[in-house]
Design a protein around this motif. Structure first.
Motif, PDB file in Angstrom:
ATOM      1  N   GLN A 181       0.741  -1.298  -0.145  1.00  0.00           N
ATOM      2  CA  GLN A 181      -0.072   0.033   0.000  1.00  0.00           C
ATOM      3  C   GLN A 181       0.979   1.122   0.032  1.00  0.00           C
ATOM      4  O   GLN A 181       0.677   2.323  -0.717  1.00  0.00           O
ATOM      5  CB  GLN A 181      -0.763  -0.037   1.188  1.00  0.00           C
ATOM      6  CG  GLN A 181      -2.057   1.118   1.296  1.00  0.00           C
ATOM      7  CD  GLN A 181      -2.767   1.149   0.026  1.00  0.00           C
ATOM      8  OE1 GLN A 181      -2.973   0.317  -0.682  1.00  0.00           O
ATOM      9  NE2 GLN A 181      -3.092   2.517  -0.378  1.00  0.00           N
ATOM     10  N   ARG A 184       2.134   2.054  -3.220  1.00  0.00           N
ATOM     11  CA  ARG A 184       1.185   2.668  -4.421  1.00  0.00           C
ATOM     12  C   ARG A 184       1.333   4.212  -4.188  1.00  0.00           C
ATOM     13  O   ARG A 184       0.594   4.930  -4.886  1.00  0.00           O
ATOM     14  CB  ARG A 184      -0.016   2.097  -3.908  1.00  0.00           C
ATOM     15  CG  ARG A 184      -0.449   0.774  -4.712  1.00  0.00           C
ATOM     16  CD  ARG A 184      -1.598   0.113  -4.270  1.00  0.00           C
ATOM     17  NE  ARG A 184      -1.992  -0.988  -4.707  1.00  0.00           N
ATOM     18  CZ  ARG A 184      -2.535  -2.162  -4.371  1.00  0.00           C
ATOM     19  NH1 ARG A 184      -2.884  -1.965  -2.953  1.00  0.00           N
ATOM     20  NH2 ARG A 184      -2.609  -3.256  -4.766  1.00  0.00           N
ATOM     21  N   LEU A 185       1.634   4.808  -2.860  1.00  0.00           N
ATOM     22  CA  LEU A 185       1.476   6.110  -2.798  1.00  0.00           C
ATOM     23  C   LEU A 185       2.847   7.119  -3.019  1.00  0.00           C
ATOM     24  O   LEU A 185       3.314   8.116  -2.768  1.00  0.00           O
ATOM     25  CB  LEU A 185       1.358   6.301  -1.034  1.00  0.00           C
ATOM     26  CG  LEU A 185       0.065   5.839  -0.897  1.00  0.00           C
ATOM     27  CD1 LEU A 185      -0.100   5.923   1.064  1.00  0.00           C
ATOM     28  CD2 LEU A 185      -1.161   6.071  -1.489  1.00  0.00           C
ATOM     29  N   THR A 187       5.149   9.335  -4.976  1.00  0.00           N
ATOM     30  CA  THR A 187       4.858  10.612  -5.653  1.00  0.00           C
ATOM     31  C   THR A 187       4.561  10.419  -7.259  1.00  0.00           C
ATOM     32  O   THR A 187       3.720  10.795  -7.866  1.00  0.00           O
ATOM     33  CB  THR A 187       5.505  11.715  -5.382  1.00  0.00           C
ATOM     34  OG1 THR A 187       5.708  12.019  -3.778  1.00  0.00           O
ATOM     35  CG2 THR A 187       5.318  13.063  -5.993  1.00  0.00           C
ATOM     36  N   VAL A 190       1.486   8.225  -8.075  1.00  0.00           N
ATOM     37  CA  VAL A 190       0.287   9.056  -7.768  1.00  0.00           C
ATOM     38  C   VAL A 190       0.061  10.269  -8.965  1.00  0.00           C
ATOM     39  O   VAL A 190      -1.295  10.282  -9.332  1.00  0.00           O
ATOM     40  CB  VAL A 190       0.179   9.452  -6.451  1.00  0.00           C
ATOM     41  CG1 VAL A 190      -1.128  10.516  -6.028  1.00  0.00           C
ATOM     42  CG2 VAL A 190       0.285   8.328  -5.323  1.00  0.00           C
TER      43      VAL A 190
END
Length: 202
Positions: A181, A184-185, A187, A190
């Motif tokens: 998780q 997936r964040l 930069t 995203v």
């Protein structure tokens, strides 16, 4: 490509397969790449689900045609991941997980340097030996080979960005899910997936 690529590696007996199954059950957004192998199926393993089981001749022919993104000879058997399937999934935005050894991981990183590497470690070498013997599926000769290989494999841990020590299965699974998780964040990812959120550069 907008999909994330996760690489999970571990010495034999560290619990990698169990943890990956747990992750896939919890997180439907991750799809497992089914590897090709020339080893014989174990009891209960289904062709096309556990592995694509094939012959050495077929494996080498596929390798020579460029069908694999990585391949390795491990414990006397060939293993590989499909390049075409992987590229197709990631171009469609799908997160993909490769359950491979450190040799294969090094090959994949040359093509996908942004791949997220996660290494599963046993709590100790003694615990690893106990797990291998507790399986009851391998001969003494095979166990000795796997233990010898594990010594070399565990020295490759610094090639991976994340390390999870599988002392407690539930805690290790929580850590694996959290790592996926968090990745997936990142930069750039995203920004690529949600361009409307970001202000234009000035």
């Amino acid at each position: 490509m907008s999909g994330s690529l996760f690489i999970v590696a571990a010495p034999s007996g560290a619990g990698k397969t169990t943890l990956v199954k747990g992750l896939l059950a919890r997180d439907p957004g991750v799809r497992l790449s089914v590897s090709y192998t020339t080893r014989a199926p174990r009891e209960g393993e289904v062709n096309g689900v556990a592995y694509h089981f094939t012959t050495p001749e077929d494996f080498l022919a596929r390798r020579d045609r460029g069908e694999f993104i990585e391949w390795a000879l491990v414990h006397g058997n060939y293993y590989a991941s499909s390049r075409l399937w992987l590229e197709e999934q990631m171009q469609a935005g799908q997160d993909v997980l490769l359950e491979i050894d450190w040799q294969g991981a090094a090959q994949v990183r040359k093509i996908f340097p942004d791949a997220v590497g996660i290494y599963i470690m046993p709590p100790s070498f003694e615990a690893l030996e106990q797990r291998l013997r507790g399986r009851g599926t391998d001969s003494e000769e095979v166990i000795k080979k796997r233990l010898a290989a594990a010594c070399d494999e565990m020295r490759q841990v610094d090639q991976f960005g994340y390390v999870i020590i599988n002392k407690d299965l539930q805690r290790a699974l929580d850590d694996l899910c959290a790592t996926v998780q968090a990745a997936r964040l990142r930069t750039p990812l995203v920004r690529r997936r949600n361009p409307e959120v970001f202000l234009p550069a000035v």
